[in-house]
Design a protein around this motif. Structure first.
Motif, mmCIF file in Angstrom:
data_model
loop_
_atom_site.group_PDB
_atom_site.id
_atom_site.type_symbol
_atom_site.label_atom_id
_atom_site.label_comp_id
_atom_site.label_asym_id
_atom_site.label_seq_id
_atom_site.Cartn_x
_atom_site.Cartn_y
_atom_site.Cartn_z
ATOM 1 N N LEU A 65 0.821 -1.220 0.000
ATOM 2 C CA LEU A 65 0.000 0.000 0.000
ATOM 3 C C LEU A 65 0.850 1.263 0.000
ATOM 4 C CD1 LEU A 65 -2.795 -1.041 2.547
ATOM 5 C CD2 LEU A 65 -2.975 -0.862 0.055
ATOM 6 N N HIS A 66 2.124 1.159 0.445
ATOM 7 C CA HIS A 66 3.018 2.312 0.453
ATOM 8 C C HIS A 66 3.726 2.512 -0.898
ATOM 9 C CE1 HIS A 66 2.575 1.805 4.838
ATOM 10 N NE2 HIS A 66 2.857 3.092 4.902
ATOM 11 N N MET A 67 3.530 1.571 -1.802
ATOM 12 C CA MET A 67 4.153 1.698 -3.121
ATOM 13 C C MET A 67 3.295 2.605 -4.009
ATOM 14 S SD MET A 67 6.923 -0.068 -2.946
ATOM 15 C CE MET A 67 7.422 -0.234 -4.659
ATOM 16 N N PRO A 68 3.900 3.192 -5.051
ATOM 17 C CA PRO A 68 3.124 4.039 -5.977
ATOM 18 C C PRO A 68 1.979 3.253 -6.618
ATOM 19 C CG PRO A 68 5.485 4.307 -6.345
ATOM 20 C CD PRO A 68 5.335 3.166 -5.394
ATOM 21 N N GLU A 69 0.901 3.951 -6.931
ATOM 22 C CA GLU A 69 -0.260 3.282 -7.524
ATOM 23 C C GLU A 69 0.077 2.604 -8.847
ATOM 24 O OE1 GLU A 69 -3.750 5.611 -7.892
ATOM 25 O OE2 GLU A 69 -3.835 6.144 -5.764
ATOM 26 N N SER A 70 0.982 3.196 -9.604
ATOM 27 C CA SER A 70 1.368 2.594 -10.885
ATOM 28 C C SER A 70 2.021 1.220 -10.672
ATOM 29 C CB SER A 70 2.339 3.519 -11.625
ATOM 30 O OG SER A 70 3.504 3.758 -10.844
ATOM 31 N N PHE A 71 2.830 1.109 -9.612
ATOM 32 C CA PHE A 71 3.475 -0.170 -9.296
ATOM 33 C C PHE A 71 2.428 -1.189 -8.838
ATOM 34 C CE2 PHE A 71 5.505 -3.084 -6.309
ATOM 35 C CZ PHE A 71 6.575 -3.551 -7.070
ATOM 36 N N GLN A 72 1.505 -0.758 -7.981
ATOM 37 C CA GLN A 72 0.459 -1.655 -7.502
ATOM 38 C C GLN A 72 -0.394 -2.185 -8.661
ATOM 39 O OE1 GLN A 72 -1.780 -0.346 -4.001
ATOM 40 N NE2 GLN A 72 -0.211 1.207 -3.585
ATOM 41 N N GLU A 73 -0.734 -1.296 -9.586
ATOM 42 C CA GLU A 73 -1.540 -1.700 -10.739
ATOM 43 C C GLU A 73 -0.777 -2.680 -11.631
ATOM 44 O OE1 GLU A 73 -2.682 1.863 -12.689
ATOM 45 O OE2 GLU A 73 -4.088 2.498 -11.103
ATOM 46 N N ALA A 74 0.526 -2.427 -11.794
ATOM 47 C CA ALA A 74 1.341 -3.318 -12.628
ATOM 48 C C ALA A 74 1.428 -4.711 -12.008
ATOM 49 C CB ALA A 74 2.733 -2.730 -12.813
ATOM 50 N N ILE A 75 1.620 -4.789 -10.673
ATOM 51 C CA ILE A 75 1.670 -6.076 -9.987
ATOM 52 C C ILE A 75 0.328 -6.786 -10.094
ATOM 53 C CG2 ILE A 75 1.856 -7.168 -7.713
ATOM 54 C CD1 ILE A 75 4.535 -6.429 -8.900
ATOM 55 N N GLN A 76 -0.747 -6.030 -9.936
ATOM 56 C CA GLN A 76 -2.092 -6.616 -10.045
ATOM 57 C C GLN A 76 -2.323 -7.213 -11.437
ATOM 58 O OE1 GLN A 76 -5.495 -4.060 -8.966
ATOM 59 N NE2 GLN A 76 -6.538 -4.870 -10.762
ATOM 60 N N GLN A 77 -1.974 -6.439 -12.471
ATOM 61 C CA GLN A 77 -2.170 -6.916 -13.841
ATOM 62 C C GLN A 77 -1.279 -8.127 -14.137
ATOM 63 O OE1 GLN A 77 -1.455 -3.490 -16.300
ATOM 64 N NE2 GLN A 77 -3.369 -2.475 -15.722
#
Length: 360
Positions: free
Chosen positions: A246-258
C-alpha cells in the motif's frame, strides 16, 4: 457421510477372508478376517509389497512361536519375550509394517499348544495368510484406485482457491485473519496433493506404451504440483507484505495486479489445456501479455529513486515479492511447455480419461 472405495473394499476383504477360511474348514477363521484388515493397502503395488512382506514377517513370527513353545513352554512371560524378539528381528530386516500382524500370528500359535502343536501352528499361519491374500485379491479386482483423476482434481481445486485469494489480495479487499486461516488450510491441502502424487507414482502399468506415457505424466504432474506450491508462496508473500504494498506508488500496484492476473489466468488455462479443454497451441491471455522477467525486474528497479533511506525496508520486501512472482511465472511457463510437449507425443492418450472422470 460418503461411503468410499476403501471402506467397501475393507468389508469385502473381510467377507472373502472369512468365507475362504470357513470353506477350507480352518479353525478360528477370525484370524483370516483380522489379517485382511491389516493387509489392505491404498494401491495395488503397495498391496503386492505387503503380501511379500507379510509372508516374511509371519514366517518369522510362526518360527519364533514354535521354537519358544517347544523349548520354553507358553507361559505369559515366555510369550512376552518371544514378542520382543519378533519385533527386534522385524525391525532388523526392515519389516516394520508386518509387526502387528506377525504378533497376531505369534500369539495365536503360542496361546493354545497341544499334542499336535506343529500341525496347529501351520493351520494358524495358513489362516492368517489366507486373509493377506484375500485382501490382495480384493485390492486387485474390486474398485482399483485411480489416483490420476484425484490428483488432477485436487490440483485444480487448490489452484482455483489460491487464484481467488490472489485476485482479492491485489485489490486490497482481503480480511487479514480470514486469509491467514485459509493459507493454513491450503498448506494442508498441498500435503494431501503430494501424498496423491506418491500414490499415483506407485500405480503400475504393464504395457510398454503405457509405461512411457506414465513416465511423461509423472513429469507433468510433478511440475503441476510445484507450480501450485509457487502460487501459494506468492499468496503468502502478498499476505505478509500487504501493508508495504500500500506504500508503493499506484502505478506499481496496478502493474503487480495486472501481472498476477495474467499469471493466474495463464495457470488456469494450462490446466485446462492438459485435459483438452484448450488447444495445445493456444496462448489465450486476457487484457494484455504478461511481462517478461526483465520487464518485471526493471519495473522494480524503477521504484528505487522514489524511496529515501528510511523506507528502504519496504523496497527490500518488494524485492522478495517481485522475486516470487518471477519464480511463479517461470514455473507456469515450464508447465505450459511440458503439457504442450506431452500432447504432441500422446495425442490420444489417457488425459482424455481424466476429463471423462471429471465430467462424470
Amino acid at each position: 457421510m460418503k461411503l468410499g472405495a476403501r471402506i467397501l473394499k475393507t468389508g469385502i476383504a473381510i467377507i472373502l477372508a472369512l468365507f475362504l477360511a470357513q470353506l477350507i474348514e480352518l479353525p478360528s477363521p477370525v484370524f483370516a478376517g483380522i489379517a485382511a484388515i491389516f493387509a489392505l493397502q491404498p494401491t495395488i503395488y503397495r498391496s503386492y509389497l505387503t503380501v511379500i512382506e507379510q509372508i516374511q514377517g509371519n514366517i518369522i513370527g510362526a518360527v519364533i512361536a514354535v521354537v519358544f513353545v517347544l523349548m520354553f513352554g507358553n507361559e505369559f512371560f515366555i510369550i512376552g519375550l518371544a514378542a520382543i524378539l519378533l519385533i527386534t528381528l522385524n525391525l532388523k530386516f526392515n519389516l516394520e509394517n508386518t509387526i502387528s500382524l506377525s504378533l497376531v500370528t505369534l500369539i495365536a500359535i503360542m496361546v493354545t499348544p497341544g499334542d499336535e502343536f506343529i500341525e496347529f501352528a501351520l493351520l494358524r499361519f495358513s489362516t492368517v495368510m489366507i486373509g493377506v491374500f484375500a485382501a490382495f485379491m480384493v485390492n486387485l479386482v474390486f474398485l482399483p484406485p485411480k489416483y490420476e483423476s484425484k490428483l488432477y482434481q485436487k490440483n485444480t481445486s487448490i489452484t482455483e482457491e489460491i487464484s481467488k485469494w490472489i485476485r482479492i489480495s491485489t485489490r486490497n479487499a482481503t480480511e487479514h485473519q480470514l486469509l491467514k486461516a485459509d493459507i493454513e488450510k491450503l498448506r494442508e491441502e498441498i500435503l494431501k496433493l503430494e501424498h496423491l502424487y506418491v500414490m499415483y507414482k506407485e500405480e503400475r502399468d504393464y504395457f510398454k506404451k503405457n509405461i512411457l506415457a506414465k513416465s511423461r505424466k509423472l513429469v507433468v504432474y510433478r511440475q503441476m504440483n510445484t507450480t501450485t506450491k509457487k502460487a501459494l508462496d506468492t499468496l503468502k508473500r502478498l499476505h505478509r507484505y500487504e501493508n508495504e504494498i500500500l506504500h508503493m506508488p499506484e502505478s506499481f500496484q496496478e502493474a503487480i495486479q495486472q501481472e498476477l492476473d495474467c499469471l493466474i489466468n495463464h495457470h488456469e488455462q494450462v490446466l485446462l489445456k492438459y485435459i483438452g479443454k484448450i488447444k495445445p497451441e493456444a496462448a489465450i491471455m486476457e487484457g494484455h501479455e504478461c511481462l517478461n522477467r526483465k520487464e518485471l525486474f526493471e519495473l522494480f528497479l524503477s521504484q528505487q529513486k522514489d524511496f529515501v533511506d528510511d523506507n528502504k525496508q519496504i523496497l527490500y520486501h518488494m524485492m522478495q515479492l517481485v522475486s516470487i512472482i518471477m519464480e511463479y511465472g517461470e514455473h507456469v511457463e515450464h508447465l505450459d511447455t511440458l503439457i504442450t510437449s506431452f500432447h504432441s507425443f500422446h495425442k490420444d492418450d489417457q488425459h482424455l480419461e481424466v476429463e471423462t472422470k471429471i465430467e462424470e
